[in-house]
Write an enzyme that holds these catalytic residues in place. Structure first.
Site, PDB file in Angstrom:
ATOM      1  N   ASP A  24       0.858  -1.178   0.000  1.00  0.00           N
ATOM      2  CA  ASP A  24       0.000   0.000   0.000  1.00  0.00           C
ATOM      3  C   ASP A  24       0.899   1.235   0.000  1.00  0.00           C
ATOM      4  O   ASP A  24       2.091   1.139   0.321  1.00  0.00           O
ATOM      5  CB  ASP A  24      -0.888  -0.030   1.245  1.00  0.00           C
ATOM      6  CG  ASP A  24      -1.719   1.216   1.407  1.00  0.00           C
ATOM      7  OD1 ASP A  24      -2.382   1.609   0.443  1.00  0.00           O
ATOM      8  OD2 ASP A  24      -1.690   1.796   2.511  1.00  0.00           O
ATOM      9  N   ASP A  66      -0.349   5.111   0.949  1.00  0.00           N
ATOM     10  CA  ASP A  66      -0.652   6.056   2.013  1.00  0.00           C
ATOM     11  C   ASP A  66      -0.702   5.367   3.373  1.00  0.00           C
ATOM     12  O   ASP A  66      -1.447   4.403   3.571  1.00  0.00           O
ATOM     13  CB  ASP A  66      -1.997   6.750   1.741  1.00  0.00           C
ATOM     14  CG  ASP A  66      -1.914   7.699   0.568  1.00  0.00           C
ATOM     15  OD1 ASP A  66      -1.078   8.617   0.619  1.00  0.00           O
ATOM     16  OD2 ASP A  66      -2.676   7.526  -0.400  1.00  0.00           O
TER      17      ASP A  66
END
Length: 216
Positions: free
Chosen positions: A13, A15
């Site tokens: 991922d 953020d």
């Protein structure tokens, strides 16, 4: 105590996992929510890890989804233009460097422009393979993005390890049949198989069969 995690590929991922964009995300989303009278705590409990139009649909369930799609385009534009305060998660640069010879990809709810803006501001190199908002039809917590990442890398989902911070992302990874290394304090509540405070607690160790992740 160091845990050894075996994997053939890593999916990351962005953020909250590679970059800390909390300040700008919360600033823009609270500004969006204010005219609608939505409680700030409710907003912040929803928006992390999801595509914007899905967050809007949860927060304004009776609104026409076409409005959400249009406003999400504006939100993505605003986010890409506002990178003030975006920094790398500690250890992200070393982790990406260690993964360079091995199969890995970013799987993010951001679109390409926003991904490049935030990774650039954090001075992190974008992996060759990415799965962004343009590549999926369903947002996390749906597993589509992670399954697409495994497909691009040619690796069985069960052999992938995901780095995630949000509840929606961890749920998506588990739905894809993948193991999760949770990153940051908020990840613990969503039952990742492993957990680190930041990425300085992860090392990529090459082996004859490929690589291992040493966690802790």
């Amino acid at each position: 105590m160091t845990e050894i995690v075996h994997a053939r590929a890593v999916l990351l991922d962005m953020d909250g996992t590679l970059v800390d964009s909390t300040a700008v995300v919360e600033r823009l989303w609270l500004a969006w929510a204010e005219p609608h009278g939505i409680d700030p705590a409710t907003v912040l409990s929803v928006v992390h890890g999801r595509q914007g139009h899905q967050s809007m649909a949860i927060l304004l369930p009776d609104r026409d989804h076409e409005i959400n799609i249009a406003e999400n385009r504006s939100m993505l534009e605003n986010e890409a233009n506002d990178v003030d305060g975006v920094i790398a998660i500690k250890g992200a640069d070393a982790l990406l460097a260690g993964l360079l010879p091995h199969p890995h990809a970013i799987v993010t709810s951001a679109d390409v422009r926003l991904m490049n803006a935030r990774m650039g501001e954090a001075k992190l190199t974008v992996p060759t393979l990415t799965v962004t908002a343009e590549d999926v039809t369903r947002s996390k917590p749906d597993p589509e993005g992670f399954l697409r990442g495994a497909e691009l890398l040619g690796v069985d989902p069960a052999d992938c390890v995901v780095f995630e911070d949000s509840g929606a992302g961890i749920q998506a990874a588990h739905a894809a049949g993948m193991r999760v290394i949770g990153v940051g304090a908020h990840a613990v509540a969503h039952s990742p198989e492993h957990h680190v405070a930041d990425l300085t607690q992860v090392r990529v160790v090459a082996t004859d069969e490929g690589f291992e992740l040493h966690v802790g």
